[in-house]
Design an enzyme around this catalytic site. Structure first.
Site, PDB file in Angstrom:
ATOM      1  N   SER A 146       0.819  -1.213   0.000  1.00 25.97           N
ATOM      2  CA  SER A 146       0.000   0.000   0.000  1.00 25.97           C
ATOM      3  C   SER A 146       0.851   1.260   0.000  1.00 25.97           C
ATOM      4  O   SER A 146       0.312   2.363   0.005  1.00 25.97           O
ATOM      5  CB  SER A 146      -0.916   0.008   1.231  1.00 25.97           C
ATOM      6  N   HIS A 183      -2.628  -2.978  -5.581  1.00 24.52           N
ATOM      7  CA  HIS A 183      -3.050  -2.641  -4.222  1.00 24.52           C
ATOM      8  C   HIS A 183      -4.556  -2.828  -4.088  1.00 24.52           C
ATOM      9  O   HIS A 183      -5.345  -2.003  -4.533  1.00 24.52           O
ATOM     10  CB  HIS A 183      -2.651  -1.198  -3.882  1.00 24.52           C
ATOM     11  N   ASN A 215      -3.417   6.088  -0.137  1.00 26.43           N
ATOM     12  CA  ASN A 215      -2.797   6.333   1.169  1.00 26.43           C
ATOM     13  C   ASN A 215      -2.066   7.667   1.242  1.00 26.43           C
ATOM     14  O   ASN A 215      -1.855   8.190   2.337  1.00 26.43           O
ATOM     15  CB  ASN A 215      -1.867   5.182   1.534  1.00 26.43           C
ATOM     16  N   GLU A 257      -5.839  -0.405  -7.053  1.00 28.62           N
ATOM     17  CA  GLU A 257      -4.848   0.603  -7.408  1.00 28.62           C
ATOM     18  C   GLU A 257      -3.660  -0.100  -8.074  1.00 28.62           C
ATOM     19  O   GLU A 257      -2.993  -0.918  -7.449  1.00 28.62           O
ATOM     20  CB  GLU A 257      -4.408   1.320  -6.122  1.00 28.62           C
TER      21      GLU A 257
END
Length: 294
Positions: free
Chosen positions: A121, A142, A192, A154
């Protein structure tokens, strides 16, 4: 040119690994799930069975589809089982050195045409790829937690990720029923990079006495229409994972806004890791056993 994917390998049988394995099996792929810890592997398989049975009971999955999916799934403690897989997805602890070691081992056992993907991540795909002899075949996938439910994937291209690999993984993501977003290989990627500073700021608000944890979460849920407040979400993700991602952001981008809140650090030091430990920002009535493979 998109390559044919029939068999998928998953490294790690924790919450993310077992979730990815379940998703792939239900989507029609043959799946090999590998974990060096046999007990963790058994628990991961139990979690898959439980999750699939819940989906059947809710009418989200037919019994025949579920039975076929479980027939396509096999488990092992050896990476050598990836000798025939077309794509291997690593889903282990968010630690760069550990991941590099795994990628180095995968490079030895996976067939030469196999794509090696990471569910990281936040960690650089380019650096993980450098641990292999096939950097053009390494990419980031991800998944959001839990993988069978969350619609987003992702995709992260490393510096040397080939166009064919990108096209293949994008096609695979769509076959898994995911909506794809694509990120360049920068710390934290997209989700993130935005989410963790919000969670960190919520910890600072709690740390400095701005408000109670309940009011911080209620404010964000009702004021911005978030389904979970940032502190509740941090507990769900795992406070240790949040801290690890913030460290990657801080080290990689050098901005003080990513510096982890001392309260978050203290909670992790105390073993208050969130839902998986039964206590984090909040206390939970049932206390699940620790799972280091998440």
């Amino acid at each position: 040119m998109e390559m044919v994917v029939r068999e998928i390998g998953v490294v790690g049988s924790g919450q993310m690994g077992s979730g990815i394995a379940q998703l792939a099996a239900v989507s029609g792929f043959h799946v090999v799930m590998v974990d060096s810890d046999e007990n963790a592997l058994k628990k991961g398989l139990q979690n898959i069975h439980s999750s699939i049975h819940r989906a059947i009971n809710k009418g989200q999955l037919s019994k025949s589809v579920a039975d076929d999916a479980l027939q396509r799934l096999r488990c092992s403690t050896s990476l050598q089982e990836f000798h025939s897989t077309d794509v291997v997805i690593e889903a282990i602890v968010e630690n760069e050195n550990v991941k590099k070691q795994v990628f180095s081992e995968l490079d030895k056992f996976a067939k030469s045409s196999a794509i090696l993907a990471s569910n990281t991540s936040s960690i650089s795909i380019t650096r993980l790829a450098a641990a292999t002899s096939r950097p053009g075949q390494v990419i980031g996938m991800h998944f959001m937690n839990p993988p069978p439910v969350m619609k987003l994937l992702e995709i992260v291209r490393g510096a040397q990720t080939s166009e064919d690999v990108f096209v293949t993984i994008k096609g695979l993501a769509q076959r898994l029923g995911k909506t794809v977003i694509c990120s360049q290989d920068y710390p934290g990627f997209i989700v993130n990079r935005i989410l963790m500073p919000m969670i960190n700021e919520a910890f600072y608000a709690l740390y400095t006495g701005v408000a109670t944890k309940e009011d911080i979460d209620t404010g964000m849920k009702l004021g911005t229409n978030h389904p979970m407040g940032p502190l509740e979400l941090a507990d769900f993700i795992g406070l240790d994972i949040c801290l690890s991602i913030l460290k990657v952001l801080h080290d990689g981008l050098g901005d003080s806004k990513y510096c982890p809140c001392p309260l978050l650090v203290q909670y992790v030091d105390a073993g208050r890791l969130g839902r998986k430990r039964g206590i984090g920002v909040y206390s939970y009535s049932s206390t699940p056993k620790s799972n280091s493979h998440l």
